[in-house]
Scaffold this active site. Structure first.
Site, PDB file in Angstrom:
ATOM      1  N   ASP A  62      -5.330 -11.547  -9.134  1.00 48.75           N
ATOM      2  CA  ASP A  62      -5.461 -10.209  -8.570  1.00 48.75           C
ATOM      3  C   ASP A  62      -5.987 -10.315  -7.141  1.00 48.75           C
ATOM      4  OD1 ASP A  62      -6.152  -7.541  -8.007  1.00 48.75           O
ATOM      5  OD2 ASP A  62      -6.862  -7.161 -10.043  1.00 48.75           O
ATOM      6  N   PHE A  84       2.597  -8.136  -0.085  1.00 57.26           N
ATOM      7  CA  PHE A  84       3.509  -7.266  -0.827  1.00 57.26           C
ATOM      8  C   PHE A  84       2.828  -6.642  -2.044  1.00 57.26           C
ATOM      9  CE2 PHE A  84       6.315 -10.525   1.057  1.00 57.26           C
ATOM     10  CZ  PHE A  84       7.267  -9.732   1.679  1.00 57.26           C
ATOM     11  N   THR A 103      -5.716  -1.319  -6.234  1.00 63.92           N
ATOM     12  CA  THR A 103      -4.849  -2.381  -5.736  1.00 63.92           C
ATOM     13  C   THR A 103      -4.470  -2.171  -4.280  1.00 63.92           C
ATOM     14  OG1 THR A 103      -3.944  -2.790  -7.942  1.00 63.92           O
ATOM     15  CG2 THR A 103      -2.632  -3.544  -6.062  1.00 63.92           C
ATOM     16  N   THR A 137       5.408   1.212   3.991  1.00 65.77           N
ATOM     17  CA  THR A 137       6.547   2.044   3.620  1.00 65.77           C
ATOM     18  C   THR A 137       6.678   3.249   4.537  1.00 65.77           C
ATOM     19  OG1 THR A 137       7.360   3.548   1.881  1.00 65.77           O
ATOM     20  CG2 THR A 137       5.013   3.142   1.934  1.00 65.77           C
ATOM     21  N   ASP A 138       7.901   3.734   4.697  1.00 66.12           N
ATOM     22  CA  ASP A 138       8.108   4.960   5.477  1.00 66.12           C
ATOM     23  C   ASP A 138       7.510   6.182   4.792  1.00 66.12           C
ATOM     24  OD1 ASP A 138       9.951   5.180   3.393  1.00 66.12           O
ATOM     25  OD2 ASP A 138      11.703   5.433   4.680  1.00 66.12           O
ATOM     26  N   GLU A 139       7.154   6.062   3.522  1.00 68.82           N
ATOM     27  CA  GLU A 139       6.596   7.217   2.801  1.00 68.82           C
ATOM     28  C   GLU A 139       5.254   7.663   3.372  1.00 68.82           C
ATOM     29  OE1 GLU A 139       6.989   7.521  -1.465  1.00 68.82           O
ATOM     30  OE2 GLU A 139       8.363   5.817  -1.492  1.00 68.82           O
ATOM     31  N   TYR A 162       0.595   7.673  -4.272  1.00 69.30           N
ATOM     32  CA  TYR A 162       1.090   6.348  -3.875  1.00 69.30           C
ATOM     33  C   TYR A 162       1.123   6.202  -2.364  1.00 69.30           C
ATOM     34  CZ  TYR A 162       4.575   3.027  -2.251  1.00 69.30           C
ATOM     35  OH  TYR A 162       5.226   2.052  -1.543  1.00 69.30           O
ATOM     36  N   LYS A 166      -1.023   3.763   0.346  1.00 71.78           N
ATOM     37  CA  LYS A 166      -0.422   2.849   1.322  1.00 71.78           C
ATOM     38  C   LYS A 166      -0.858   3.219   2.745  1.00 71.78           C
ATOM     39  CE  LYS A 166       2.286  -0.016   0.746  1.00 71.78           C
ATOM     40  NZ  LYS A 166       2.154  -1.484   0.509  1.00 71.78           N
TER      41      LYS A 166
END
Length: 345
Positions: A62, A84, A103, A137-139, A162, A166
């Site tokens: 982890d 990643f 995480t 991410t583009d999110e 989520y 990020k």
């Protein structure tokens, strides 16, 4: 020799990145760290490990484990951390956000803390040729209307737990560069597709269901737009950012392929039916007849809360400064992807 710590290396993009590195670089060492949760599959890189035991070491663990990460740095002279490792499924984050924070945020903080300590020569001075790259991410940018594109200067406006996790990690990575001088980079990619993706995501789920003659559930009216990027193109971009990217910068990685979800599903139906009809070997893996592979399988389900309407990336910065652009068009990439899943099933 360069030594890479690839976290989340048994997952979808991480495993493809390891394959890319092995294919492209001769004199490297890879430490693959993965917790092997539901989306991590050691089988994704088993062949690479068996064929290159001197190049790849796998460790189950982890990124939140301080002792383990410190041990890895003590055992190997790590040049690059490519992170990643992440909980990545939006629906799961809506149900329970806690593991996403542990995480995606605290895990990244742990990696940053230990890299800072192990790479430091003195205050704001680190070993030569070390870099931390956060794969994002583009999110994190939120949702677009009908026009415009996300650039590296777009506001960070995440709409799901989520994407919020990020975005938080991205801000931590930036802060360690600005505050401590840690050599960091951030990449933000559009939707990836290709081999080894866990089948809860749109494309592998639809391929599996089509082959089994099952319903094809689509959120809302299916008109949500995503920019699709073949995973090997993404891996090449990350490698080039490590090599040529300016420390402290963000690079958007897009596929120049905006498509609605409903169009993706209809394309998959058409391509799978064509491949099965043309190849008896492929036809044998299908648990349904060709006559049952049709658009009648599509069902519209209640939309996801906070479902972003459109993502679209402007990749001009990475093209201009690093020389990367996508090489696999969607028609080619989707055929490769379908064939991989057919061979897997």
């Amino acid at each position: 020799m360069k030594t890479y710590l690839i976290t989340g290396g048994a997952g979808f993009i991480g495993s493809n990145f390891i394959k890319y590195l092995i294919e492209k670089h001769q004199n490297i060492k890879i430490i693959c760290l993965d917790k092997l949760t539901y989306a991590g599959d050691l089988g994704n890189i088993e062949e690479e490990i068996n064929n290159n035991p001197e190049k790849i070491t796998f460790i189950k663990g982890d990124i939140n484990n301080q002792e383990l990460i410190s041990y890895i740095f003590d055992q190997w002279d790590i040049n690059y951390i490519v992170n990643f490792a992440a909980e990545s499924h939006v629906d799961r984050s809506i149900e329970d956000a806690e593991i996403f924070l542990k995480t995606n945020v605290l895990g990244v903080q742990n990696l940053l803390n230990i890299a800072k300590k192990k790479w430091a020569l003195r205050e704001r001075k680190y070993k030569d040729d070390v870099k931390f790259i956060q794969v994002s991410t583009d999110e994190v940018y939120g949702s677009l209307g009908k026009n415009g594109y996300f650039t590296e200067k777009s506001n960070i406006q995440p709409n799901s737990p989520y994407s919020a996790s990020k975005a938080s990690a991205d801000m931590l990575v930036r802060s360690y560069n600005k505050t401590h001088g840690l050599p960091t980079l951030i990449t933000r990619c559009s939707n990836n597709y290709g081999p080894c993706q866990f089948p809860e995501k749109l494309i592998p789920l639809m391929i599996k269901n089509i082959l089994n003659g099952e319903e094809l559930p689509i959120y809302g009216n299916g008109l949500n737009v995503r920019d699709w990027l073949y995973v090997k193109d993404h891996c090449k971009a990350i490698d080039m950012v490590l090599e040529k990217g300016e420390v402290g910068e963000v690079y958007n990685i897009g596929g120049n392929n905006e498509t609605t979800n409903i169009k993706i599903v209809k394309t998959l139906i058409k391509e799978i039916k064509h491949l099965l009809a043309e190849n008896d070997e492929y036809k044998e893996v299908a648990n349904t007849s060709l006559d049952n592979i049709k658009e009648d399988l599509i069902t519209y389900v209640k939309d996801r809360p906070g479902h972003d309407k459109r993502y679209a990336i402007d990749p001009s910065k990475i093209k201009r400064e690093i020389g990367w652009e996508p090489t696999v068009n969607f028609q080619e990439g989707i055929k490769k992807t379908i064939k991989w899943y057919i061979s897997k099933y």
